[in-house]
Design a protein around this motif. Structure first.
Motif: not given
Length: 204
Positions: A15-22, A58-60, A101-102, A149-155
């Protein structure tokens, strides 16, 4: 955006005030994933009568709830400002919230669809958050932060830059188990290089 009130505390994710998901990942290959620019956007205002807020599970985030990049895809978030309070209410695991960014799943530096493997290409250097400012209170059980909030990457190996960002808001960690939060970045789970340049924490 001023006087923004979004409350999906029982069900809202990404969820975002401007964009939920890029979303650059779903059915998008690196050959077709254009770079993304989000620039000079403001949520809320300094007016004391503006009580903008966004509440989700979550992811807000105030500007973007969640980012999921395609391989090698670039994104720049530049000159954005948040005054809204950002709250993630979930009591589950890895609860993320950010003033800008969440949650940010960075782009791989290689493309499996093309038969590339990790280490076969240079790390991407086109993913950055620049000159963004947060004034809102950010609250989450695990990973609240003024910017991301959280910066991540699968591989894979990536290069991410936070440049000239500021946090003026309160960061509130509500969980008893992890107690992880940050002024600029709540939790970094990426391989590769993280650059934090000329950023300031000026919590009120």
């Amino acid at each position: 955006l001023e006087d923004v009130h979004i409350d999906m505390s029982d069900s809202g994710v990404e969820m975002g005030d401007l964009i939920g998901l890029v979303n650059g990942k779903e059915e998008v290959t690196s050959a077709h994933a254009a770079d993304i620019l989000i620039e000079n956007c403001t949520v809320g205002s300094a007016d004391e009568n503006d009580d903008s807020a966004i509440i989700g599970q979550s992811k807000v985030g105030a500007i973007v709830g969640a980012i999921e990049m395609a391989p090698k895809q670039g994104i720049t978030i530049r000159g954005c400002t948040n005054y809204a309070d950002v709250t993630a209410t979930s009591q589950g695991s890895s609860v993320r919230a950010g003033g800008i960014v969440g949650a940010f799943a960075a782009a791989y530096s290689y493309d499996e669809a093309k038969g590339e493997t990790a280490g076969s290409t240079l790390p991407t250097d086109n993913q950055r958050i620049e000159n963004c400012i947060n004034y809102g209170t950010v609250t989450a059980k695990d990973y609240p932060s003024g910017i991301c909030g959280h910066l991540y990457l699968g591989s894979g190996y990536v290069s991410i830059r936070f440049i000239g960002c500021e946090n003026h808001g309160n960061i509130v960690v509500t969980g008893d188990d992890k107690q992880i939060g940050g002024q600029i970045l709540g939790y970094n789970a990426c391989e590769g290089t993280l650059y934090v340049e000329n950023c300031r924490a000026m919590q009120g």
